[in-house]
Design an enzyme around this catalytic site. Sequence first.
Site, PDB file in Angstrom:
ATOM      1  N   GLU A 286     -38.111  50.910 -10.234  1.00  0.00           N
ATOM      2  CA  GLU A 286     -38.027  50.334 -11.567  1.00  0.00           C
ATOM      3  C   GLU A 286     -38.827  49.038 -11.607  1.00  0.00           C
ATOM      4  O   GLU A 286     -38.925  48.330 -10.614  1.00  0.00           O
ATOM      5  CB  GLU A 286     -36.558  50.047 -11.909  1.00  0.00           C
TER       6      GLU A 286
ATOM      7  N   CYS B 123     -33.736  49.706  -0.407  1.00  0.00           N
ATOM      8  CA  CYS B 123     -33.903  48.526   0.447  1.00  0.00           C
ATOM      9  C   CYS B 123     -32.985  48.675   1.655  1.00  0.00           C
ATOM     10  O   CYS B 123     -31.834  49.081   1.522  1.00  0.00           O
ATOM     11  CB  CYS B 123     -33.543  47.252  -0.321  1.00  0.00           C
TER      12      CYS B 123
ATOM     13  N   LEU C 231     -30.685  32.719  -0.851  1.00  0.00           N
ATOM     14  CA  LEU C 231     -29.798  32.102   0.145  1.00  0.00           C
ATOM     15  C   LEU C 231     -28.339  32.566  -0.020  1.00  0.00           C
ATOM     16  O   LEU C 231     -27.734  33.076   0.903  1.00  0.00           O
ATOM     17  CB  LEU C 231     -29.907  30.577   0.047  1.00  0.00           C
TER      18      LEU C 231
HETATM   19  N1  SAH Z   1     -35.184  41.560  -1.678  1.00  0.00           N
HETATM   20  C1  SAH Z   1     -35.630  40.346  -2.241  1.00  0.00           C
HETATM   21  C2  SAH Z   1     -36.182  40.518  -3.633  1.00  0.00           C
HETATM   22  C3  SAH Z   1     -35.444  41.469  -4.538  1.00  0.00           C
HETATM   23  S1  SAH Z   1     -33.796  41.032  -4.979  1.00  0.00           S
HETATM   24  C4  SAH Z   1     -34.534  39.292  -2.215  1.00  0.00           C
HETATM   25  O1  SAH Z   1     -33.399  39.628  -1.912  1.00  0.00           O
HETATM   26  O2  SAH Z   1     -34.859  38.144  -2.481  1.00  0.00           O
HETATM   27  C5  SAH Z   1     -34.104  39.911  -6.301  1.00  0.00           C
HETATM   28  C6  SAH Z   1     -32.975  38.939  -6.619  1.00  0.00           C
HETATM   29  O3  SAH Z   1     -31.880  39.596  -7.252  1.00  0.00           O
HETATM   30  C7  SAH Z   1     -32.436  38.258  -5.399  1.00  0.00           C
HETATM   31  O4  SAH Z   1     -32.348  36.863  -5.543  1.00  0.00           O
HETATM   32  C8  SAH Z   1     -31.077  38.868  -5.290  1.00  0.00           C
HETATM   33  O5  SAH Z   1     -30.239  38.075  -4.609  1.00  0.00           O
HETATM   34  C9  SAH Z   1     -30.672  39.078  -6.743  1.00  0.00           C
HETATM   35  N2  SAH Z   1     -29.587  40.031  -6.903  1.00  0.00           N
HETATM   36  C10 SAH Z   1     -29.345  41.136  -6.184  1.00  0.00           C
HETATM   37  N3  SAH Z   1     -28.218  41.745  -6.602  1.00  0.00           N
HETATM   38  C11 SAH Z   1     -27.731  41.017  -7.645  1.00  0.00           C
HETATM   39  C12 SAH Z   1     -26.611  41.164  -8.522  1.00  0.00           C
HETATM   40  N4  SAH Z   1     -25.759  42.175  -8.414  1.00  0.00           N
HETATM   41  N5  SAH Z   1     -26.417  40.224  -9.478  1.00  0.00           N
HETATM   42  C13 SAH Z   1     -27.307  39.195  -9.607  1.00  0.00           C
HETATM   43  N6  SAH Z   1     -28.385  39.031  -8.810  1.00  0.00           N
HETATM   44  C14 SAH Z   1     -28.600  39.920  -7.829  1.00  0.00           C
HETATM   45 FE1  SF4 Z   2     -32.610  44.186  -0.572  1.00  0.00          FE
HETATM   46 FE2  SF4 Z   2     -30.722  42.288  -0.475  1.00  0.00          FE
HETATM   47 FE3  SF4 Z   2     -32.928  41.914  -1.991  1.00  0.00          FE
HETATM   48 FE4  SF4 Z   2     -31.075  43.739  -2.687  1.00  0.00          FE
HETATM   49  S1  SF4 Z   2     -30.825  41.512  -2.596  1.00  0.00           S
HETATM   50  S2  SF4 Z   2     -33.256  44.032  -2.701  1.00  0.00           S
HETATM   51  S3  SF4 Z   2     -30.401  44.518  -0.660  1.00  0.00           S
HETATM   52  S4  SF4 Z   2     -32.798  42.138   0.263  1.00  0.00           S
END
Ligand code: SAH
Ligand code: SF4
Length: 376
Positions: free
Chosen positions: A100, A120, A229
């Site tokens: 997506e 992922c 983080l």
């Molecule tokens: N894998 C990378 C980039 C994709 S995730 C990463 O983790 O940084 C992109 C963002 O969406 C990240 O900051 C992640 O923490 C956030 N994210 C993931 N699941 C989420 C959720 N259920 N609610 C809000 N933000 C979420």
């Molecule tokens: Fe992958 Fe975690 Fe980023 Fe989701 S938040 S895309 S599981 S690294």
Amino acid sequence: MNTAVLNPSKKINLLGMTLKEIEDFFASIYQKPFRAKQLIKWIHQRGVSDFNLMTDFSKELRVLLTDRCEIRSPKVSYEKISIDGTKKWIIDVGENDSVEMVLIPEGDRSTLCVSSQVGCAINCSFCATGKQGFSRNLTSDEIIGQVWIAANSFGLPRTATDRNITNVVMMGMGEPLHNFDPVVKSMDLMLDTNAYCLSKRKVTLSTSGLVPEIDKLSKVSDVSLTISLHAPNDELRNTLVPINKKYPIQELLDAVKRYVESCDDKRITTIEYILIDQVNDSLEIARELADLLMQLPCKINLIPFNSFDESDYVKPSGNRVRRFKDYLIERGYITTVRSTRGDDIMAACGQLVGQVNDKTKRKERLNRAKIEVQAI
Ligand code: SAH
Ligand code: SF4
């Protein structure tokens, strides 16, 4: 090198090739290097995929390119538009896999959120993408293809001066640093003045914290870096972002400092912090976070947890979010709360899944994720 280049039986897809790769290819067919620039402009600035429309190429070159090459983006299965204007595309990348991408218009900005993997392997406990397991890495054709599709959605023919997408964030499905080369190649095209011509501050890579790859990235790129983080101590972060067991917080922050030092301008890193009710949103934790981040020039982006079917986590109340944010501001941090966009079409952060309904496939993906993550 694009794998198709090595396979003479298939047409060579030029979409995901960098300038250097197209120059090499053109050299192999006895064409001058400046032709590569012309071609990249046709593809990425004008959105053209038919070589016959490339009027500054000779007839012979157009015939040769049509014969041997193609400009092929992944297929769009369908599009949805949210009531707030956010647009989501489901992209078919073959073998029942899809990813997506999301376009978020905001005033005179339009931010495109791009996927880097099908699923992922990192499996963060709060993320819908992670819960789907891992299928495969996207190729550079499929990554830059998302930008190409979104840019074309503003209307064709595009002109070289159309700059409809102002920002790209590698924050869709997948961990971009787990798919290093295709992601770096795609970001090169985003920055290339002959292609999307975005500034390095407007292309952002978000990572859960793969330390060796952050160092590797600093040698080849200086895009903006965002760190997911989500917790100020290892005990808590281990439960939210499992890769933390391999690369704990201090190692991660040290790598970020090295990255920032390697950039030739002053950089402020963005720290993404998802707020989950009663898990990581107390004032004590806010205090610990503020203490921890004193070592790094950074701003903090709070993301209230977005819910999805398979999660028991809860979004904190507005009051709890405000309290956390106000405390960080009091401590001197630039702190924003990310507004939830597109959640009516499941396009908000962490809600991107690429639709995996088949149970057997799902199991395979979960197994693949386990194997992949062990290899990181
Ligand atoms: N894998 C990378 C980039 C994709 S995730 C990463 O983790 O940084 C992109 C963002 O969406 C990240 O900051 C992640 O923490 C956030 N994210 C993931 N699941 C989420 C959720 N259920 N609610 C809000 N933000 C979420
Ligand atoms: Fe992958 Fe975690 Fe980023 Fe989701 S938040 S895309 S599981 S690294």
